[in-house]
Design an enzyme around this catalytic site. Structure first.
Site, short mmCIF file in Angstrom:
data_model
loop_
_atom_site.label_atom_id
_atom_site.label_comp_id
_atom_site.label_asym_id
_atom_site.label_seq_id
_atom_site.Cartn_x
_atom_site.Cartn_y
_atom_site.Cartn_z
N ASP A 67 -7.63 -4.12 12.05
CA ASP A 67 -7.07 -3.02 11.27
C ASP A 67 -7.04 -3.29 9.77
O ASP A 67 -6.39 -2.56 9.02
CB ASP A 67 -5.67 -2.67 11.78
CG ASP A 67 -4.70 -3.83 11.61
OD1 ASP A 67 -5.15 -4.93 11.22
OD2 ASP A 67 -3.50 -3.64 11.85
N GLU A 127 0.82 -1.21 0.00
CA GLU A 127 0.00 0.00 0.00
C GLU A 127 0.86 1.26 0.00
O GLU A 127 1.94 1.29 0.59
CB GLU A 127 -0.88 0.03 1.25
CG GLU A 127 -1.89 -1.08 1.32
CD GLU A 127 -2.69 -1.04 2.60
OE1 GLU A 127 -3.87 -1.46 2.56
OE2 GLU A 127 -2.18 -0.58 3.64
#
Lengths: 344, 344
Positions: A227, A56
């Site tokens: 998360d 990411e």
């Protein structure tokens, strides 16, 4: 020249400065940036998924500085002796577009997660809290412990992990530092009597680490491990309107404990509590939840703090990431050797 | 350890290897990656705009390697002696998520633009082309000239720029290399008689550098400078259905000459010509246009080529961007100094 802070630099900086001093500084910087939250550009993470993990990019900007973090998540990495999560980041100057700092962020992310947790707890936990349950004693656990002791004076830990080796590692790391550590036989035993409950387990599943019956009036839940999509830790019934605090709502609905509730479940963004525009804890007995997933602005803050801390010290080196030809239009001359100086 | 190639490394590598050898290698790698175009993840650029410029991240992946480029665009930078565009990039391993290479990409992007141009011309220009018009003799011009001579044998240049100093710079750089250079008094004079017309002007405007009446039958237009919203170089009437070739259609419609025509204007993606699935030049007299804006896959290819070229040589250094603790779960031990080795 661009500043570079590698793992060695960051570790030496932490060791020379002390974790406590750094975590205090980070909380101060985070608090300042949370106060000016609307000034930041907020974009979704840019994710590249594969069968075994994700890579990411997390960019943000405040109009003067731009930052992004590169971070991967590969659950099977530890089987090969690799980190599940590694990260690095770049800070850049918005006015010129030039990069200013390239830094390792694996260590820095561990510190930012702990610093963000304690910042939230400073506003949400009971002010007389002295005891923290730590469920999951993996990579993040010791950083949480040090941050909570430094900023909130929490010295007593009630710890639980399904892996005894992970608990032994935590005791080995923290006992010499004077923590009072109680090893619990279950998550329920760890939670019992704690004022703050930190969940930081690694299992990528919709797990229920903390059930509703374990939770006691007045506790603050610092939920870190839920998360990413498909990864949660709390019994959904713990999430009660008015009790859930988040970083950036759209992201938490996808990645946090909020995955378990309806898309219009009411939440409060932490920055609103810090500016005083929203209420934090409403009563001594309220159960509060910080549903933390980690947001790009926090990484921005870490790079800003790191740069301010290491610029001009021995904890950073120069790297020649940007060309500097005498004539900016003559890049060919630089390559061919006629438009000196080639950066040394 | 992660490989690092800074400006010095890349410049020394180019000087030791020769631009010609490198451009040939790059064209070969580009051709191979264009052939497997559908294998790549294609995402829009992630842009952060300010009043004075833009900072962009350009990621892509082929499932084995992941790459992104950081690139800025700041038109007023040269007034301060800075580059309008600087770039760096990262290549990473999809299986582990670990970065493999951090590299400067200002020089590398100049090379990739020239290599992509000549790859397109190899498929689209008349095979007997010998003369190229170069309109705009800024940063990109010499790289175009070298690439076209190396791959297509073009040795005669007809050059024009509104800035005589830029023309003088190009002559100074290229005459010693044996190019036959004719300085034209206008764009029209430069285009007249050229087989290939390369436009690489810097002005950020919807300019008409090449008008329809200048263009002659059989010419191939290599349009590089129309590469962001509000920046074009060609008379819109030059764009005729069946004659326009692009890299990645959705991006070119936003950034390229295609801005000037309707959103359903038919185009051919270059990779389809290279695989043989689409026709290139249809006749000796057809006017073909390569509407080039630069796409993430080309940068990916450059990083792949650079890594293959410099790994194990003196043109790359190791940097400690990723932690490597003995026990992957004990990051705290690494920070505290008990989980050696701290990377050297």
């Amino acid at each position: 020249m661009v500043l570079f802070a590698g793992v060695t630099d960051v570790v030496k900086w932490v060791q020379a400065t002390s974790l406590e001093t750094i975590l205090e500084g980070m909380v101060e910087y985070l608090e300042a940036d949370f106060r000016r939250w609307p000034a930041f550009e907020k974009a979704p993470r840019v994710a590249s998924h594969s069968d075994v993990g994700v890579i990411e990019l997390m960019p943000t900007s405040d109009g003067e500085l731009y930052a992004f973090k590169y971070v991967n998540g590969h659950p099977a990495n530890p089987l090969r002796g690799l980190q599940t999560v590694t990260a690095f980041g770049v800070l850049a100057d918005v006015a010129s577009g030039y990069p200013l700092l390239v830094a390792e962020m694996t260590v820095l992310t561990a510190l930012r997660t702990a610093a963000t947790s304690v910042l939230a707890a400073k506003y949400l936990a009971r002010p007389d809290a002295t005891t923290m349950a730590l469920i999951g004693t993996g990579t993040q656990a010791e950083f949480q412990a040090i941050a909570f002791r430094t900023v909130l004076g929490i010295n007593t830990l009630r710890v639980f992990d399904t892996d005894p080796a992970a608990v032994a590692k935590l005791r080995r790391n923290l006992e010499p530092l004077g923590f009072e550590i109680h090893t619990a036989a279950s998550a329920a035993e760890a939670v019992d009597g704690a004022h703050i409950v930190t969940t930081c387990t690694a299992d990528k599943a919709n797990a229920t680490i903390v059930t509703a019956d374990m939770v006691q009036p007045g506790q603050h839940l610092n939920a870190i491990g839920g998360d990413c999509p498909g990864k949660t830790e709390l019994d959904a019934t713990i999430l009660v309107p008015g009790s859930v605090f988040v970083e950036f709502t759209p992201q938490t609905r996808i990645e946090g404990e909020l995955q378990q509730v309806s898309p219009d479940f009411p939440v409060t963004e932490l920055w609103n509590v810090i500016t005083g525009d929203a209420a934090g804890r409403s009563s001594r007995d309220q159960i509060t939840v910080f549903d933390s997933v980690g947001f790009a602005i926090e990484d921005f803050t870490m790079l800003r703090y790191l740069r301010d801390s290491i610029v001009g010290t021995a904890f950073a080196r120069d790297i020649d990431l940007v060309v500097d030809p005498d004539d900016p239009k003559d890049l060919f001359g630089l390559v061919a050797g006629s438009n000196a100086p080639v950066p040394a």
